[in-house]
Design a protein around this motif. Sequence first.
Motif, PDB file in Angstrom:
ATOM      1  N   PRO A   1       0.788  -1.071   0.140  1.00  0.00           N
ATOM      2  CA  PRO A   1       0.025   0.019  -0.101  1.00  0.00           C
ATOM      3  C   PRO A   1       0.659   1.313  -0.052  1.00  0.00           C
ATOM      4  CG  PRO A   1      -0.898  -1.482   1.689  1.00  0.00           C
ATOM      5  CD  PRO A   1       0.262  -2.170   1.060  1.00  0.00           C
ATOM      6  N   GLU A   2       2.002   1.250   0.815  1.00  0.00           N
ATOM      7  CA  GLU A   2       2.941   2.531   0.602  1.00  0.00           C
ATOM      8  C   GLU A   2       3.492   2.608  -0.722  1.00  0.00           C
ATOM      9  OE1 GLU A   2       2.145   0.532   4.353  1.00  0.00           O
ATOM     10  OE2 GLU A   2       3.557  -0.332   2.854  1.00  0.00           O
ATOM     11  N   LEU A   3       3.981   1.776  -1.356  1.00  0.00           N
ATOM     12  CA  LEU A   3       4.289   1.858  -2.798  1.00  0.00           C
ATOM     13  C   LEU A   3       3.298   2.299  -3.584  1.00  0.00           C
ATOM     14  CD1 LEU A   3       6.820   1.460  -4.521  1.00  0.00           C
ATOM     15  CD2 LEU A   3       5.938  -0.824  -4.932  1.00  0.00           C
ATOM     16  N   ALA A   4       2.068   1.992  -3.342  1.00  0.00           N
ATOM     17  CA  ALA A   4       0.926   2.339  -4.294  1.00  0.00           C
ATOM     18  C   ALA A   4       0.698   3.975  -4.272  1.00  0.00           C
ATOM     19  CB  ALA A   4      -0.312   1.593  -4.069  1.00  0.00           C
ATOM     20  N   ARG A   5       0.598   4.270  -2.690  1.00  0.00           N
ATOM     21  CA  ARG A   5       0.482   5.764  -2.408  1.00  0.00           C
ATOM     22  C   ARG A   5       1.563   6.546  -3.004  1.00  0.00           C
ATOM     23  NH1 ARG A   5      -1.526   3.442   2.332  1.00  0.00           N
ATOM     24  NH2 ARG A   5       0.342   3.495   3.297  1.00  0.00           N
ATOM     25  N   ALA A   6       2.949   5.964  -3.346  1.00  0.00           N
ATOM     26  CA  ALA A   6       4.160   6.775  -3.583  1.00  0.00           C
ATOM     27  C   ALA A   6       3.936   6.951  -5.056  1.00  0.00           C
ATOM     28  CB  ALA A   6       5.239   6.087  -3.243  1.00  0.00           C
ATOM     29  N   HIS A   7       3.225   5.873  -5.735  1.00  0.00           N
ATOM     30  CA  HIS A   7       3.396   5.994  -7.241  1.00  0.00           C
ATOM     31  C   HIS A   7       1.338   5.749  -7.985  1.00  0.00           C
ATOM     32  CE1 HIS A   7       7.625   5.831  -7.541  1.00  0.00           C
ATOM     33  NE2 HIS A   7       7.596   4.773  -6.428  1.00  0.00           N
ATOM     34  N   PRO A   8       0.768   6.678  -7.531  1.00  0.00           N
ATOM     35  CA  PRO A   8      -0.401   6.290  -7.931  1.00  0.00           C
ATOM     36  C   PRO A   8      -0.841   6.319  -9.303  1.00  0.00           C
ATOM     37  CG  PRO A   8      -0.215   8.844  -7.193  1.00  0.00           C
ATOM     38  CD  PRO A   8       1.155   8.093  -7.060  1.00  0.00           C
ATOM     39  N   GLU A   9       0.166   6.670 -10.041  1.00  0.00           N
ATOM     40  CA  GLU A   9      -0.001   6.764 -11.732  1.00  0.00           C
ATOM     41  C   GLU A   9       0.159   5.334 -12.274  1.00  0.00           C
ATOM     42  OE1 GLU A   9       4.488   6.908 -11.124  1.00  0.00           O
ATOM     43  OE2 GLU A   9       2.634   7.928  -9.916  1.00  0.00           O
TER      44      GLU A   9
END
Length: 172
Positions: A89-97
């Motif tokens: 989830p942290e990686l997803a928040r850092a790269h929402p695109e």
Amino acid sequence: MRKPQLSHLPPEQGVWLEIDLGTQSLTIREGEMCRETFAISSGAHGIGQHEGSGQTPVGWHYVRAVIGDGLPPGSVFRGRRPTGEVFSPELARAHPERDWILTRILWLCGLERGFNRGGDVDSQRRYIYLHGTPAEQPMGTPASHGCIRLRDEALLAVLEAAPAGTPVWLHD
């Protein structure tokens, strides 16, 4: 539903994959027998063969290559190469695109010249894959850029039954 070309019918014996875009499901078949069925997510722009359409192609294909064997579930791919990241989830928040391609890539190649092979309808050159997707992405509804998304656990089960060379029939 488009009828398959007789030269591309699955073997009477042996494993093949049926992907029903109408029901958003993938079934592992052995001959006519259903072994297991999983929910999928196909192209948000519907069904179509042409490059750049963002649509999911139909017809007979085969698994041309499997990419990522031996990597942990959730491994992230960009350009068919592992990034060294594991989805969180942290990686997803850092790269929402990002359009997340996870765990493994089963790269499809069309078998029907002029329909899903060759020219601007070539599924392999369109980079049409079966691949993993984050758990929060919807299944059972079209949402991809043309590929077939599966939950990581489902993708690994499919790969265990259907290695490179396995026939795949995509239809509506």
